[in-house]
Structures are given as structure tokens and as C-alpha cells.
Design a protein around this motif. Sequence first.
Motif, PDB file in Angstrom:
ATOM      1  N   PHE A  51       0.841  -1.195   0.000  1.00 41.60           N
ATOM      2  CA  PHE A  51       0.000   0.000   0.000  1.00 41.60           C
ATOM      3  C   PHE A  51       0.879   1.249   0.000  1.00 41.60           C
ATOM      4  O   PHE A  51       0.667   2.179  -0.784  1.00 41.60           O
ATOM      5  CB  PHE A  51      -0.920  -0.012   1.229  1.00 41.60           C
ATOM      6  N   GLN A  52       1.901   1.258   0.871  1.00 40.57           N
ATOM      7  CA  GLN A  52       2.817   2.403   0.907  1.00 40.57           C
ATOM      8  C   GLN A  52       3.563   2.540  -0.411  1.00 40.57           C
ATOM      9  O   GLN A  52       3.713   3.654  -0.930  1.00 40.57           O
ATOM     10  CB  GLN A  52       3.807   2.248   2.069  1.00 40.57           C
ATOM     11  N   ASP A  53       4.026   1.421  -0.957  1.00 40.55           N
ATOM     12  CA  ASP A  53       4.725   1.464  -2.253  1.00 40.55           C
ATOM     13  C   ASP A  53       3.828   2.035  -3.344  1.00 40.55           C
ATOM     14  O   ASP A  53       4.279   2.797  -4.202  1.00 40.55           O
ATOM     15  CB  ASP A  53       5.191   0.060  -2.669  1.00 40.55           C
ATOM     16  N   THR A  54       2.555   1.651  -3.287  1.00 36.37           N
ATOM     17  CA  THR A  54       1.597   2.144  -4.292  1.00 36.37           C
ATOM     18  C   THR A  54       1.502   3.660  -4.235  1.00 36.37           C
ATOM     19  O   THR A  54       1.606   4.343  -5.266  1.00 36.37           O
ATOM     20  CB  THR A  54       0.204   1.516  -4.067  1.00 36.37           C
ATOM     21  N   PHE A  55       1.306   4.203  -3.058  1.00 35.52           N
ATOM     22  CA  PHE A  55       1.121   5.645  -2.969  1.00 35.52           C
ATOM     23  C   PHE A  55       2.434   6.424  -3.147  1.00 35.52           C
ATOM     24  O   PHE A  55       2.419   7.564  -3.594  1.00 35.52           O
ATOM     25  CB  PHE A  55       0.337   6.034  -1.717  1.00 35.52           C
ATOM     26  N   ILE A  56       3.562   5.787  -2.866  1.00 34.64           N
ATOM     27  CA  ILE A  56       4.844   6.423  -3.209  1.00 34.64           C
ATOM     28  C   ILE A  56       4.940   6.527  -4.727  1.00 34.64           C
ATOM     29  O   ILE A  56       5.344   7.561  -5.276  1.00 34.64           O
ATOM     30  CB  ILE A  56       6.031   5.614  -2.629  1.00 34.64           C
ATOM     31  N   LYS A  57       4.528   5.460  -5.412  1.00 34.06           N
ATOM     32  CA  LYS A  57       4.558   5.478  -6.879  1.00 34.06           C
ATOM     33  C   LYS A  57       3.557   6.494  -7.430  1.00 34.06           C
ATOM     34  O   LYS A  57       3.823   7.156  -8.430  1.00 34.06           O
ATOM     35  CB  LYS A  57       4.265   4.077  -7.412  1.00 34.06           C
ATOM     36  N   VAL A  58       2.396   6.621  -6.787  1.00 35.86           N
ATOM     37  CA  VAL A  58       1.405   7.616  -7.199  1.00 35.86           C
ATOM     38  C   VAL A  58       2.017   9.009  -7.106  1.00 35.86           C
ATOM     39  O   VAL A  58       1.940   9.805  -8.046  1.00 35.86           O
ATOM     40  CB  VAL A  58       0.117   7.519  -6.335  1.00 35.86           C
ATOM     41  N   VAL A  59       2.644   9.312  -5.963  1.00 33.62           N
ATOM     42  CA  VAL A  59       3.261  10.631  -5.763  1.00 33.62           C
ATOM     43  C   VAL A  59       4.343  10.870  -6.813  1.00 33.62           C
ATOM     44  O   VAL A  59       4.395  11.935  -7.441  1.00 33.62           O
ATOM     45  CB  VAL A  59       3.843  10.752  -4.332  1.00 33.62           C
ATOM     46  N   THR A  60       5.201   9.882  -7.013  1.00 30.11           N
ATOM     47  CA  THR A  60       6.292  10.013  -7.982  1.00 30.11           C
ATOM     48  C   THR A  60       5.748  10.273  -9.383  1.00 30.11           C
ATOM     49  O   THR A  60       6.242  11.151 -10.103  1.00 30.11           O
ATOM     50  CB  THR A  60       7.145   8.726  -7.995  1.00 30.11           C
ATOM     51  N   THR A  61       4.729   9.532  -9.767  1.00 30.16           N
ATOM     52  CA  THR A  61       4.133   9.684 -11.097  1.00 30.16           C
ATOM     53  C   THR A  61       3.467  11.049 -11.250  1.00 30.16           C
ATOM     54  O   THR A  61       3.618  11.715 -12.279  1.00 30.16           O
ATOM     55  CB  THR A  61       3.121   8.551 -11.366  1.00 30.16           C
ATOM     56  N   LEU A  62       2.726  11.457 -10.218  1.00 26.15           N
ATOM     57  CA  LEU A  62       2.066  12.769 -10.274  1.00 26.15           C
ATOM     58  C   LEU A  62       3.095  13.887 -10.389  1.00 26.15           C
ATOM     59  O   LEU A  62       2.971  14.782 -11.224  1.00 26.15           O
ATOM     60  CB  LEU A  62       1.194  12.990  -9.034  1.00 26.15           C
ATOM     61  N   LYS A  63       4.126  13.840  -9.538  1.00 25.68           N
ATOM     62  CA  LYS A  63       5.129  14.916  -9.531  1.00 25.68           C
ATOM     63  C   LYS A  63       5.957  14.943 -10.807  1.00 25.68           C
ATOM     64  O   LYS A  63       6.455  15.991 -11.195  1.00 25.68           O
ATOM     65  CB  LYS A  63       6.023  14.793  -8.298  1.00 25.68           C
ATOM     66  N   ALA A  64       6.082  13.791 -11.450  1.00 26.86           N
ATOM     67  CA  ALA A  64       6.831  13.732 -12.712  1.00 26.86           C
ATOM     68  C   ALA A  64       5.971  14.185 -13.887  1.00 26.86           C
ATOM     69  O   ALA A  64       6.453  14.279 -15.015  1.00 26.86           O
ATOM     70  CB  ALA A  64       7.336  12.310 -12.956  1.00 26.86           C
ATOM     71  N   GLY A  65       4.687  14.452 -13.633  1.00 28.91           N
ATOM     72  CA  GLY A  65       3.795  14.892 -14.702  1.00 28.91           C
ATOM     73  C   GLY A  65       3.408  13.785 -15.653  1.00 28.91           C
ATOM     74  O   GLY A  65       3.008  14.033 -16.784  1.00 28.91           O
ATOM     75  N   TYR A  67       1.059  11.402 -15.065  1.00 27.36           N
ATOM     76  CA  TYR A  67      -0.324  10.927 -14.922  1.00 27.36           C
ATOM     77  C   TYR A  67      -1.197  11.605 -15.967  1.00 27.36           C
ATOM     78  O   TYR A  67      -1.212  12.818 -16.080  1.00 27.36           O
ATOM     79  CB  TYR A  67      -0.867  11.228 -13.523  1.00 27.36           C
ATOM     80  N   ARG A  68      -1.898  10.782 -16.744  1.00 24.18           N
ATOM     81  CA  ARG A  68      -2.829  11.306 -17.739  1.00 24.18           C
ATOM     82  C   ARG A  68      -4.227  11.172 -17.169  1.00 24.18           C
ATOM     83  O   ARG A  68      -4.717  10.062 -16.973  1.00 24.18           O
ATOM     84  CB  ARG A  68      -2.728  10.528 -19.046  1.00 24.18           C
ATOM     85  N   ASP A  69      -4.861  12.296 -16.928  1.00 23.61           N
ATOM     86  CA  ASP A  69      -6.192  12.271 -16.332  1.00 23.61           C
ATOM     87  C   ASP A  69      -7.224  11.893 -17.378  1.00 23.61           C
ATOM     88  O   ASP A  69      -7.373  12.553 -18.395  1.00 23.61           O
ATOM     89  CB  ASP A  69      -6.545  13.630 -15.726  1.00 23.61           C
TER      90      ASP A  69
END
Length: 194
Positions: A51-65, A67-69
Motif C-alpha cells: 500500500f505504501q509502495d503504491t502511494f509512493i509510486k502515485v506521488v512520484t508519477t504525479l510529480k513527474a507529470g 499521470y494522464r487524467d
Amino acid sequence: MRTTLTDRELIDSYLQGNESAFEVLLNRHQQVVFSKILFIVRDEELANDLFQDTFIKVVTTLKAGKYRDEGKFAQWVLRMAQNLAIDHFRRSKKMPLVRGTEDYDVFATLQDGDAHVEDRMVQDQILRDVAHLVDLLPPEQAQVVRLRMESDLGFKEIAEETGVSINTALGRMRYALINLRRIIAEQGIVLTPR
């Protein structure tokens, strides 16, 4: 922070520096994401780590731009969580990456045999993922892939079944594999260990 904001609005707010927006996003989705992971791994401690790994990856992906909404944030996070859980089993079993050649059929390795529960779960999920991807192919390519995977037909039999030459059947499979790789790359899908 208002919790009535959409996921997209929360993401935008977070990317503009509002850390509490991510907290709202996390709180909104944490139960369903954790439940999905726990269902897959059946171990609460491991589920917490993933779960923590998932949200770390979410943060990393979001901050890297990256994520395609598409209005499907929850599905995207669930898919990421599922992939991380499956990757965990793959790493723990040290599953080798196998590529098909003319002499070796990758699909032949997907036999169940004496597989453990985790192996079957990973295999079943991969087969469901591949089946979903096959639906995105042109009909004649999808037909060849299904006959090969689901009916376990050889290319001579596929050619007879579809009324085309063996070369045409092989060509359709080749183009199907090329298209599947393209779709996988475009959608960021992970079917093998990173």
C-alpha cells in the motif's frame, strides 16, 4: 480542505503545493486500495508495505507529470496496486522473463500444473489482462490470438479454421503481437517484472 473536490481538482491542488489535497485524495481511496492489495496477498503486513509502495509510486508519477487524467484516478491507482502485488509474487518466485521464438511458444509455458495459489493468481490475472487487451485488436488478429491461446490450435489448424493460408495466420499473429506491445506501452501496463 473541502472533500467535495473531484480527484482531478485535488491532484491539481496537490501539484500546486497543497499537501493536504493529497491527504484528502489518499483518505478517499485508501480503504478500497488496501482491501484490493490484502485480497491479493492475504498478508496484512505485506499489504501495508505494498500500500505504501503504491502511494509512493502515485506521488512520484504525479510529480513527474506522467499521470494522464482520464477521469479514472481510482482505477489507475487500483491497477498500480494490483501490478505491485503481482510483481511482489513474481520477484519472490524469481520468475524468469521468457520470450517466444520460432522454436519456443511462450503460451505453452502458461500451463497450470502444480502451481501454488499465488502462481495461479498471477497467471489468472495475466490471462485476464491479456484477454482484455486482445479485445482491443482488429477482429482478424484477435481471432488468431484466441484460437492460439484459448483453443490451443496450431497455425495450420488456425489457417484451416479461418480459411486463410498459414502465412496469413502467422502474419496476423505477428501483427497482433506488435499491436499488443504498442497498446501495453501506450497504456503503461505491466505484465512482466520491471
